[in-house]
Design a protein around this motif. Structure first.
Motif, PDB file in Angstrom:
ATOM      1  N   SER A  76     -74.173  31.902 -44.115  1.00  0.00           N
ATOM      2  CA  SER A  76     -74.576  33.232 -43.628  1.00  0.00           C
ATOM      3  C   SER A  76     -73.323  33.992 -43.224  1.00  0.00           C
ATOM      4  CB  SER A  76     -75.525  33.105 -42.430  1.00  0.00           C
ATOM      5  OG  SER A  76     -75.705  34.372 -41.813  1.00  0.00           O
ATOM      6  N   TYR A  77     -72.951  34.995 -44.023  1.00  0.00           N
ATOM      7  CA  TYR A  77     -71.758  35.789 -43.717  1.00  0.00           C
ATOM      8  C   TYR A  77     -71.893  36.444 -42.352  1.00  0.00           C
ATOM      9  CZ  TYR A  77     -68.410  39.654 -43.974  1.00  0.00           C
ATOM     10  OH  TYR A  77     -67.418  40.544 -43.703  1.00  0.00           O
ATOM     11  N   ARG A  78     -73.048  37.035 -42.068  1.00  0.00           N
ATOM     12  CA  ARG A  78     -73.234  37.748 -40.799  1.00  0.00           C
ATOM     13  C   ARG A  78     -73.150  36.796 -39.611  1.00  0.00           C
ATOM     14  NH1 ARG A  78     -75.188  42.869 -39.494  1.00  0.00           N
ATOM     15  NH2 ARG A  78     -74.720  43.169 -37.286  1.00  0.00           N
ATOM     16  N   ARG A  79     -73.755  35.611 -39.732  1.00  0.00           N
ATOM     17  CA  ARG A  79     -73.703  34.650 -38.619  1.00  0.00           C
ATOM     18  C   ARG A  79     -72.278  34.139 -38.419  1.00  0.00           C
ATOM     19  NH1 ARG A  79     -77.459  30.289 -39.956  1.00  0.00           N
ATOM     20  NH2 ARG A  79     -75.725  29.459 -41.180  1.00  0.00           N
TER      21      ARG A  79
END
Length: 257
Positions: A76-79
């Motif tokens: 997960s890039y955002r996480r």
């Protein structure tokens, strides 16, 4: 109350420093310089060069620190970015608590401009929210890679009356060229997303290490220069261990309007 100056320093040329930036630098008690590992020591070197050239306050202290590294393996890039920012916010809080008193003044030297694809302002807001530390914030704008790119190619960023869309390589790859603009400025493209676009439809103006002695600039019809840019980018990154680049894409049919 502690004061924190976030100073845009441009894209690699110490002469990008503004008079406002030099003034803010010299009002600080502490200048915080991040290190990003041996492969990116050039980035810390520029900040040191700026301090050597412009810092005239003999009472100011320079504090260097190792910046946490984002977990690029997180699916997960955002996480992954969120966890990374949390770690940096914790580090910033510890540095400010250790090196400044309640009425101290610290400065960060931020590559480019603090408002454009830089997370320092978001991280400081997170620091405030998570720790309750009170900070008076000063933000000094700097020359962006977008401005440096246009200057290197001797061109305006917009067509007459045309819209300019700023996006990322990730977005360009997923969504294609924006439909509501003649010009797209692409940041943070680690995968040469322009290779997926039709070569006859666009001109490209690309630049790496803008403003530095190592600057590379290539422009032309996308189909003619895409491979040259890809090869130049790979070669430069292999030689230096890192790369900062950006590019402008323009619809070729806008020249007929």
């Amino acid at each position: 109350m502690r004061r924190l100056s976030i100073i845009g320093i441009g894209t690699g040329n110490p002469e990008h420093m503004t008079v406002q930036g030099v003034g803010a630098l010299n009002r600080a008690d502490v200048v915080l310089i991040p290190r990003k590992g041996a492969a990116k020591e050039d980035l810390a070197d520029l900040r040191r060069a700026i301090c050597d050239r412009f810092l005239a306050n003999p009472a100011a202290r320079i504090i260097e620190f190792d910046l946490p590294v984002r977990d690029a393996g997180d699916p997960s890039y955002r996480r992954g970015v969120d966890d990374w920012h949390a770690a940096i916010a914790d580090l910033y809080a510890a540095l400010l608590a250790e090196h400044t008193g309640e009425n101290g003044h610290a400065a960060f030297l931020v590559w480019g401009d603090p408002s454009l694809y830089d997370s320092t302002l978001r991280i400081v807001e997170r620091l405030r929210a998570d720790t309750g530390m009170e900070l008076m914030l000063d933000v000094v704008p700097g020359i962006t890679s977008i401005q440096a790119l246009a200057a290197s190619h001797g061109m305006p960023l917009n067509t007459i009356g045309g819209a300019v869309h700023i996006t990322t390589g990730r977005k360009l790859s997923a969504e294609g060229f924006p439909q509501n603009a003649d010009t797209a400025l692409v940041m943070l493209d680690g995968g040469c997303a322009f290779l997926d676009l039709p070569g006859d439809a666009y001109d490209i103006f690309w630049g790496a290490y803008l403003g530095t002695p190592d600057e590379i600039a290539i422009a032309g019809r996308l189909g003619d220069v895409a491979q040259e840019i890809e090869e130049a980018r790979a070669s430069a990154r292999a030689a230096k261990g890192w790369i900062m680049d950006t590019y402008l894409l323009r619809r070729r049919d806008t020249r007929e309007r």
